[in-house]
Design an enzyme around this catalytic site. Sequence first.
Site, mmCIF file in Angstrom:
data_model
loop_
_atom_site.group_PDB
_atom_site.id
_atom_site.type_symbol
_atom_site.label_atom_id
_atom_site.label_comp_id
_atom_site.label_asym_id
_atom_site.label_seq_id
_atom_site.Cartn_x
_atom_site.Cartn_y
_atom_site.Cartn_z
ATOM 1 N N ASN A 19 5.705 5.002 -86.669
ATOM 2 C CA ASN A 19 5.434 6.189 -85.877
ATOM 3 C C ASN A 19 5.899 6.097 -84.429
ATOM 4 O O ASN A 19 6.025 7.092 -83.740
ATOM 5 C CB ASN A 19 3.941 6.536 -85.933
ATOM 6 C CG ASN A 19 3.568 7.156 -87.262
ATOM 7 O OD1 ASN A 19 3.816 8.330 -87.493
ATOM 8 N ND2 ASN A 19 3.005 6.351 -88.153
ATOM 9 N N SER A 33 13.414 9.253 -83.541
ATOM 10 C CA SER A 33 14.708 8.613 -83.377
ATOM 11 C C SER A 33 15.166 7.891 -84.633
ATOM 12 O O SER A 33 16.302 7.454 -84.691
ATOM 13 C CB SER A 33 14.653 7.617 -82.214
ATOM 14 O OG SER A 33 13.622 6.670 -82.418
ATOM 15 N N THR A 83 10.250 12.257 -96.308
ATOM 16 C CA THR A 83 10.521 12.028 -94.885
ATOM 17 C C THR A 83 10.355 10.533 -94.626
ATOM 18 O O THR A 83 11.286 9.774 -94.811
ATOM 19 C CB THR A 83 9.614 12.882 -93.982
ATOM 20 O OG1 THR A 83 8.240 12.688 -94.365
ATOM 21 C CG2 THR A 83 9.955 14.368 -94.099
ATOM 22 N N GLU A 133 1.764 5.028 -94.462
ATOM 23 C CA GLU A 133 2.685 4.311 -93.581
ATOM 24 C C GLU A 133 2.152 2.924 -93.238
ATOM 25 O O GLU A 133 1.113 2.780 -92.608
ATOM 26 C CB GLU A 133 2.938 5.140 -92.325
ATOM 27 C CG GLU A 133 3.760 6.383 -92.634
ATOM 28 C CD GLU A 133 3.841 7.373 -91.491
ATOM 29 O OE1 GLU A 133 4.774 8.192 -91.503
ATOM 30 O OE2 GLU A 133 2.971 7.341 -90.597
ATOM 31 N N THR A 139 -0.228 16.153 -93.920
ATOM 32 C CA THR A 139 1.206 16.396 -93.760
ATOM 33 C C THR A 139 1.852 16.147 -95.106
ATOM 34 O O THR A 139 2.630 15.233 -95.293
ATOM 35 C CB THR A 139 1.848 15.531 -92.677
ATOM 36 O OG1 THR A 139 3.212 15.922 -92.564
ATOM 37 C CG2 THR A 139 1.753 14.073 -92.959
ATOM 38 N N LYS A 199 5.092 14.983 -101.400
ATOM 39 C CA LYS A 199 5.567 14.083 -100.361
ATOM 40 C C LYS A 199 4.461 13.926 -99.336
ATOM 41 O O LYS A 199 3.644 14.811 -99.113
ATOM 42 C CB LYS A 199 6.854 14.597 -99.708
ATOM 43 C CG LYS A 199 6.754 15.878 -98.912
ATOM 44 C CD LYS A 199 6.205 15.783 -97.505
ATOM 45 C CE LYS A 199 6.870 14.712 -96.691
ATOM 46 N NZ LYS A 199 6.202 14.614 -95.338
#
Length: 461
Positions: free
Chosen positions: A456, A461, A209, A333, A246, A235
């Site tokens: 994030n 979008s 993702t 991230e 997650t 992942k």
Amino acid sequence: MKTPKTRPAGRNALEKAFDPITTALKRGGKPAAAPEAPAAPGKPGLEVSPLAVPFPAFGHVGGVEIATARAGFYKHQRDDLVVFRFARGTSCAGVFTRHKVGSAPVDWCRRHLDSDEGGKDVRALVVNAGCANAFTGKPGADAARRTASEVAKRFGCRQRDVMLASTGVIGVTLDDRKIAARLSEIETRLDADTPPAEQWTRAGQGIMTTDTFPKGSYVETEIEGFKVRIAGIAKGSGMIAPDMATMLAFIVTDADIHPNVLRAMLGLHVRTTFNSVTVDGDTSTNDTCLLFATGASGAPRIGRVGDRRLKAFTRALDGVMLDLAHQLVRDGEGATKFVKVTVDGASSPASARKLAKSIADSPLVKTAIAGEDANWGRIVMAVGKTEEAVDRDRLAVRFGPHVAAIDGAPSPTYDEAKMSTYMKNAEIDITVEVGAGRASATVWTCDLTKRYIEINGDYRS
């Protein structure tokens, strides 16, 4: 490694062996370059993490075939559907999120693996990226059931023998028609002579993702002289915290192991691997780790927990799981630092874990690391706020080999220049002695940068 023994393969082994002539590609030394999938994985515009590691070259794991396709859960061109097909008699065990709002795929897998005879003949795993199918109520559950039903019809098995996993945006019901529309294509690819390394590479990319690189691990070991293989992909990049995260992780071995034994091993190792990493302290709705054993290696059946023949295997399994867990943190991230936090001298293992997690999850500690500031005062803060047993007068903090505090006070040998130089490293070790006992624990985390907010801030979008 000694040469594996040979013996006539029984009928079950023959049924489980899909491709006995495929050349084994053992991972050794530097990983070989893995084939690239035709469609770009992950989210467009994301730079590859500076902490990324190469995807390994996978050898042939008997009893499993993998194919990917583009179902269209993303607007851009990329594979977002991954299907594993397993040999008859494959065992399975799973560990799932403790989140109170579990996803439909998590509910599906948990229900069937926990049932009588659960995990004894799992024939398929269907994974989609781009839609979590979480917080979707009965429509989401129905979509999961229909997906399992469609795959079961094609593979000639029961619905319960199909495992499911999803990742992506929460609150959107899975459009299972997109998966059903690609199953003919998936079947064709499953029957093709695609090299194992390419199958696993595409699978690793297909489940991404906000990941910036695919995550995989592969080892070979032995059970009573027979060579067995363990391969896994995972992942995860954000919303990563202990008690799963997650994250999705799928591990396959061609050893022959009863589901109850798989369950025990998975539960043992998940605590010090996947449940000992954190990126941002947030636990997800979809966390899933599934372990499959196809039995296609010809190694003897293991049906008892604690069987001594599993000594090398369980060590190798732990290595694969820890490798994958570390890669999740390396792809945190916006991460630029890979951080190991160790707490020594705690009153109990549980206390040590709580203290280590408090340090690893602290935004103040993580932002200081991002700024390459050895702010040990923030570590003391994170330790003290837990209300765990701590002897203030014995408290010590080290960054790598450099002592910042000792015996509850700043170190008299503290050297700011040496400390600043150390903090520029991409990998940082933080060790804290709390002086309350003899227990210890380690948690891995990363720094917290402005890039985390950017990623994030526009996730949907």
